[in-house]
Design an enzyme around this catalytic site. Structure first.
Site, PDB file in Angstrom:
ATOM      1  N   CYS A 169       0.836  -1.192   0.000  1.00 26.82           N
ATOM      2  CA  CYS A 169       0.000   0.000   0.000  1.00 26.82           C
ATOM      3  C   CYS A 169       0.876   1.249   0.000  1.00 26.82           C
ATOM      4  O   CYS A 169       2.052   1.191   0.305  1.00 26.82           O
ATOM      5  CB  CYS A 169      -0.906   0.011   1.221  1.00 26.82           C
ATOM      6  SG  CYS A 169      -1.931  -1.469   1.358  1.00 26.82           S
ATOM      7  N   ARG A 189       1.472   1.621  -6.006  1.00 29.55           N
ATOM      8  CA  ARG A 189       1.632   0.682  -4.892  1.00 29.55           C
ATOM      9  C   ARG A 189       0.306   0.070  -4.455  1.00 29.55           C
ATOM     10  O   ARG A 189       0.281  -0.836  -3.622  1.00 29.55           O
ATOM     11  CB  ARG A 189       2.295   1.387  -3.702  1.00 29.55           C
ATOM     12  CG  ARG A 189       3.708   1.837  -3.968  1.00 29.55           C
ATOM     13  CD  ARG A 189       4.287   2.544  -2.761  1.00 29.55           C
ATOM     14  NE  ARG A 189       4.478   1.646  -1.634  1.00 29.55           N
ATOM     15  CZ  ARG A 189       5.602   1.032  -1.330  1.00 29.55           C
ATOM     16  NH1 ARG A 189       6.670   1.206  -2.086  1.00 29.55           N
ATOM     17  NH2 ARG A 189       5.694   0.244  -0.293  1.00 29.55           N
ATOM     18  N   TRP A 229      -3.877  -1.737  -1.504  1.00 28.53           N
ATOM     19  CA  TRP A 229      -3.880  -2.983  -2.245  1.00 28.53           C
ATOM     20  C   TRP A 229      -4.408  -4.034  -1.272  1.00 28.53           C
ATOM     21  O   TRP A 229      -3.767  -4.345  -0.269  1.00 28.53           O
ATOM     22  CB  TRP A 229      -2.478  -3.349  -2.730  1.00 28.53           C
ATOM     23  CG  TRP A 229      -2.432  -4.518  -3.662  1.00 28.53           C
ATOM     24  CD1 TRP A 229      -2.577  -4.505  -5.012  1.00 28.53           C
ATOM     25  CD2 TRP A 229      -2.213  -5.890  -3.308  1.00 28.53           C
ATOM     26  NE1 TRP A 229      -2.463  -5.772  -5.525  1.00 28.53           N
ATOM     27  CE2 TRP A 229      -2.248  -6.641  -4.503  1.00 28.53           C
ATOM     28  CE3 TRP A 229      -2.011  -6.565  -2.097  1.00 28.53           C
ATOM     29  CZ2 TRP A 229      -2.066  -8.027  -4.528  1.00 28.53           C
ATOM     30  CZ3 TRP A 229      -1.834  -7.942  -2.109  1.00 28.53           C
ATOM     31  CH2 TRP A 229      -1.859  -8.664  -3.322  1.00 28.53           C
ATOM     32  N   ASN A 287       0.552  -0.257   6.069  1.00 33.01           N
ATOM     33  CA  ASN A 287       1.026  -1.122   5.002  1.00 33.01           C
ATOM     34  C   ASN A 287       1.622  -2.355   5.655  1.00 33.01           C
ATOM     35  O   ASN A 287       2.525  -2.244   6.487  1.00 33.01           O
ATOM     36  CB  ASN A 287       2.071  -0.397   4.156  1.00 33.01           C
ATOM     37  CG  ASN A 287       2.640  -1.271   3.054  1.00 33.01           C
ATOM     38  OD1 ASN A 287       2.025  -2.248   2.630  1.00 33.01           O
ATOM     39  ND2 ASN A 287       3.830  -0.921   2.577  1.00 33.01           N
ATOM     40  N   GLY A 288       1.131  -3.536   5.306  1.00 29.83           N
ATOM     41  CA  GLY A 288       1.654  -4.756   5.905  1.00 29.83           C
ATOM     42  C   GLY A 288       0.535  -5.719   6.240  1.00 29.83           C
ATOM     43  O   GLY A 288      -0.618  -5.554   5.825  1.00 29.83           O
ATOM     44  N   GLU A 333      10.435 -14.141 -19.178  1.00 30.24           N
ATOM     45  CA  GLU A 333      10.167 -12.731 -18.885  1.00 30.24           C
ATOM     46  C   GLU A 333       9.183 -12.140 -19.887  1.00 30.24           C
ATOM     47  O   GLU A 333       8.293 -11.374 -19.515  1.00 30.24           O
ATOM     48  CB  GLU A 333      11.484 -11.945 -18.874  1.00 30.24           C
ATOM     49  CG  GLU A 333      11.328 -10.455 -18.648  1.00 30.24           C
ATOM     50  CD  GLU A 333      10.699 -10.083 -17.323  1.00 30.24           C
ATOM     51  OE1 GLU A 333      10.324  -8.911 -17.175  1.00 30.24           O
ATOM     52  OE2 GLU A 333      10.567 -10.949 -16.432  1.00 30.24           O
ATOM     53  N   LYS A 375       5.526 -10.538 -18.875  1.00 28.29           N
ATOM     54  CA  LYS A 375       5.107  -9.185 -19.230  1.00 28.29           C
ATOM     55  C   LYS A 375       3.726  -9.195 -19.887  1.00 28.29           C
ATOM     56  O   LYS A 375       2.880  -8.369 -19.591  1.00 28.29           O
ATOM     57  CB  LYS A 375       6.124  -8.523 -20.164  1.00 28.29           C
ATOM     58  CG  LYS A 375       7.392  -8.080 -19.471  1.00 28.29           C
ATOM     59  CD  LYS A 375       7.118  -6.929 -18.521  1.00 28.29           C
ATOM     60  CE  LYS A 375       8.047  -6.924 -17.339  1.00 28.29           C
ATOM     61  NZ  LYS A 375       7.880  -7.971 -16.350  1.00 28.29           N
ATOM     62  N   GLU A 434       1.007 -10.097 -17.302  1.00 28.44           N
ATOM     63  CA  GLU A 434       0.855  -9.066 -16.268  1.00 28.44           C
ATOM     64  C   GLU A 434      -0.043  -7.922 -16.708  1.00 28.44           C
ATOM     65  O   GLU A 434      -0.873  -7.447 -15.929  1.00 28.44           O
ATOM     66  CB  GLU A 434       2.227  -8.470 -15.914  1.00 28.44           C
ATOM     67  CG  GLU A 434       3.053  -9.258 -14.935  1.00 28.44           C
ATOM     68  CD  GLU A 434       4.364  -8.559 -14.633  1.00 28.44           C
ATOM     69  OE1 GLU A 434       4.700  -8.461 -13.444  1.00 28.44           O
ATOM     70  OE2 GLU A 434       5.053  -8.107 -15.572  1.00 28.44           O
ATOM     71  N   HIS A 438       7.467 -31.878 -25.260  1.00 26.68           N
ATOM     72  CA  HIS A 438       7.144 -32.649 -24.053  1.00 26.68           C
ATOM     73  C   HIS A 438       5.866 -32.117 -23.397  1.00 26.68           C
ATOM     74  O   HIS A 438       5.764 -32.077 -22.167  1.00 26.68           O
ATOM     75  CB  HIS A 438       8.317 -32.602 -23.077  1.00 26.68           C
ATOM     76  CG  HIS A 438       9.553 -33.251 -23.611  1.00 26.68           C
ATOM     77  ND1 HIS A 438       9.790 -34.608 -23.506  1.00 26.68           N
ATOM     78  CD2 HIS A 438      10.605 -32.741 -24.292  1.00 26.68           C
ATOM     79  CE1 HIS A 438      10.940 -34.900 -24.086  1.00 26.68           C
ATOM     80  NE2 HIS A 438      11.458 -33.785 -24.569  1.00 26.68           N
ATOM     81  N   LYS A 491       3.314  -2.585  -7.231  1.00 24.56           N
ATOM     82  CA  LYS A 491       4.712  -2.512  -7.623  1.00 24.56           C
ATOM     83  C   LYS A 491       5.643  -3.232  -6.651  1.00 24.56           C
ATOM     84  O   LYS A 491       6.487  -4.012  -7.060  1.00 24.56           O
ATOM     85  CB  LYS A 491       5.118  -1.042  -7.752  1.00 24.56           C
ATOM     86  CG  LYS A 491       6.559  -0.829  -8.194  1.00 24.56           C
ATOM     87  CD  LYS A 491       6.767  -1.334  -9.600  1.00 24.56           C
ATOM     88  CE  LYS A 491       8.176  -1.097 -10.093  1.00 24.56           C
ATOM     89  NZ  LYS A 491       8.403  -1.713 -11.401  1.00 24.56           N
TER      90      LYS A 491
END
Length: 611
Positions: free
Chosen positions: A2, A27, A75, A101-102, A484, A488, A491, A507, A606
């Site tokens: 947050c 955030r 968040w 935050n936490g 990666e 992307k 996301e 496979h 983030k």
């Protein structure tokens, strides 16, 4: 995850904290809220959704004036993203408010105890128990700070916390354990934030609280102590970047801006750290003498998400160039599996923010087992930077887009420098070292060549934007690049995508391939090119929509591909720094063409500062 801000000074606080909050929306953007002292009374405003919704609901600043305020963008962890669960949270009297935050791990037990004492709860959050706990201790403690100290001694979990009380209108209380809190020092005013980007427009002089520290913040002073009231001295740091670093400028999104910054940020990562004359690198921040580095028999690279993919590339190039075995671990698994860390093992933790909860916990676990732990991070003063035995900054500047781009290539650059340094101590010759250094210096210019193809890559994105699945293939050092690229895309565009080694396609994943599926393959000129080409013939035979990343001049690959993106040639171990750029642009344009919020994708934030 947050965003937290606070202000106390001589100016009207509300516009300051709302503007600061906007800079922290990356955030968390499920809901937001603010609390301030207005006319001697605590006024609280909250709203579900993005900060613009909160801003629209606020009174005119002139009708809601006050010189101290706190604010929060959420968040969601405990409790849905609703207005009632938004922060700030209030005590029973409505005279005390907090932002947090936490995660409070023992909140259920504390809640049961507080309910028995007569406290009434209105939200589903873990945070709300903290404000009631402070309220309970305020009845017996001499000061608000003492009540906060006693409350936090009972809390298990992580927190970055700011407290405001209408009965203490001359101070804000900030306290931290596991979640970042920075104090900004101004002229007759002070700021509190979970990230320096929120306050850099007002001051560049900051201090970073450490775990179990509490700060009493007044307009003309601040006092830091631990939870046992012992004073703590902090060195004031100077932020070395300005507000332009967190403005979009001419770009539509921060992510696009940050992709286009990579010629600069890659250069910043190696600038001053190379020695062309003897073909080696300098990483003085490692705090390890050459005699110790030569003794290393094994390296552990620990990270999450995009940083984990950078670590996988690091494994390929360190093992190839320095001949040292490398283990790459997810931080979330490393911390719980009782890892074996033999003597002469060097542990690196990699995190853009330096605050990633799992990575920080893995650092502490490795140190507890006696390992030397070094950090690779972007944020000066972060927890990882402070708690590691040494390390190096990537110097990427502030990264606002939730989907990391420039931090990834900067991390890979640092790992390349590490591979050169360790390689020159072992099997890498002077000539080989010089070749790597010279070619590394050419990489920023080659990235610029790829960025010049932005319009072409957007047209390719147009052709696949309505897909529901995608497969990314790579081999050798480019396999992690495929991972990666797939990350992307999923996301920010919400298209399901998976990365695989090209040879593993047979496979299992080949069963998914049909004429509607885009297959994005990295098939640059390297020792495995012919094998990758053969794999892609199999893809083409199944009528997949083949998009290839190829080395300039490769007519064979272009002949079997629906679309080909040509990148400049480079040394094999440096290819990821170029191959990832078109994949970043492809993901960006697909998401943008789908009309999605590129910088703030759903369910993501983030900096993952909670477990």
């Amino acid at each position: 995850m947050c965003g937290i801000v606070g202000y106390i000074g001589k100016r009207n606080a509300l516009p300051i904290v709302i503007e600061a909050l906007k800079r922290l929306e990356y955030r968390g953007y499920d809901s937001s809220g603010t609390a301030l002292i207005n006319d001697g009374k605590l006024a609280v405003y909250k709203k579900q959704g993005k900060i613009i919704e909160l801003e629209r609901s606020l009174p005119e600043p002139s009708k809601c004036a006050g010189n101290m305020a706190i604010a929060h963008t959420r968040w969601a962890t405990h409790g849905e993203a609703t207005e009632i669960n938004a922060h700030p949270h209030l005590d029973c009297s409505g005279e005390l408010a907090i932002v947090h935050n936490g995660i409070i791990e023992n909140y259920q037990l504390l809640k049961e105890q507080l309910v028995k004492l007569g406290h009434k709860f209105v939200s589903q959050t873990d945070t709300e128990i903290v404000v009631h706990l402070i309220e309970q201790f305020r009845k017996s403690e001499a000061s608000l700070a003492d009540a906060v100290r006693e409350a936090m001694k009972r809390v298990e979990g992580t927190y970055g916390l700011v407290v405001i009380s209408q009965n203490d209108p001359d101070q804000l209380i900030a306290v931290r354990k596991g979640s970042p809190i920075v104090i900004g020092i101004g002229d007759q005013e002070h700021f509190i934030a979970s990230d320096v980007s929120a306050i850099v427009i007002h001051t560049k002089r900051v201090i970073y609280l450490s775990d179990n520290e509490l700060c009493i913040v007044r307009e003309d002073s601040y006092e830091v102590s631990n939870l046992d009231k012992k004073p703590v001295e902090h060195t004031v740091s100077e932020v070395d970047w300005d507000i332009s670093a967190i403005e979009k400028g001419e770009f539509k999104h921060f992510m696009l801006k940050e992709i286009f910054e990579q010629p600069i940020t890659i250069g910043n990562a190696f600038r001053g750290r190379i020695n062309e004359l003897i073909g080696t690198s300098r990483l003085g921040g490692l705090n390890q003498p050459s005699s110790e580095l030569r003794k290393i028999k094994q390296i552990h690279l620990i990270a999450c998400g995009t940083s984990y993919h950078a670590g996988l590339i690091g494994k390929y190039i360190i093992e190839d160039m320095a001949r040292i075995p490398v283990q790459v671990e997810y931080a979330s698994e490393y911390r719980y599996r009782n890892p074996i860390i033999p003597d002469d093992t060097l542990v690196f933790v990699i995190s853009q923010s330096g605050e990633t909860a799992d990575t920080l916990a893995a650092l502490r676990e490795a140190k507890a087992k006696g390992a030397t732990v070094l950090g690779i991070t972007n944020v000066v003063g972060s927890s990882i930077a402070r708690e590691s035995n040494g390390g190096t900054y990537i110097h990427a500047g502030s990264e606002i887009g939730v989907a990391s781009t420039k931090a990834f290539t900067s991390q890979v650059t640092i790992l390349t420098l590490l591979a050169i340094l360790l390689g020159r101590m072992r099997s890498l010759s002077t000539v080989q070292g010089m070749d790597y250094i010279k070619e590394l210096e050419r990489i920023p210019g080659k990235v610029e060549e790829i960025l010049a193809m932005n319009d072409k890559i957007r047209s390719i994105a147009e052709s696949i934007k309505d897909s529901t699945n995608a497969l990314y293939l790579g081999r050798g050092v480019n396999f992690p690049v495929a991972l990666e690229g797939a990350l992307k895309l999923k996301e920010i565009s919400y298209i399901h995508a998976e990365g695989y080694p090209s040879a593993e396609m047979k496979h299992g994943p080949i069963a998914l391939i049909d004429e509607s599926m885009p297959v994005v393959a990295i098939a640059t000129s390297d020792p495995l090119y012919d094998k990758v080409y053969s794999n892609l013939q199999e893809v083409r035979a199944r009528k997949a929509r083949l998009i290839t990343i190829a080395t300039q001049g490769d007519t064979r690959l272009a002949a079997i591909s629906e679309h080909t993106i040509f990148i400049p040639d480079t040394l094999n171990n440096l290819q990821p720094l170029l191959a990832v750029i078109p994949l970043q642009l492809l993901a960006y344009h697909v998401a943008d063409l789908r009309g999605l919020d590129v910088d703030q994708p759903r369910n993501l934030a983030k900096s993952v500062t909670v477990e």
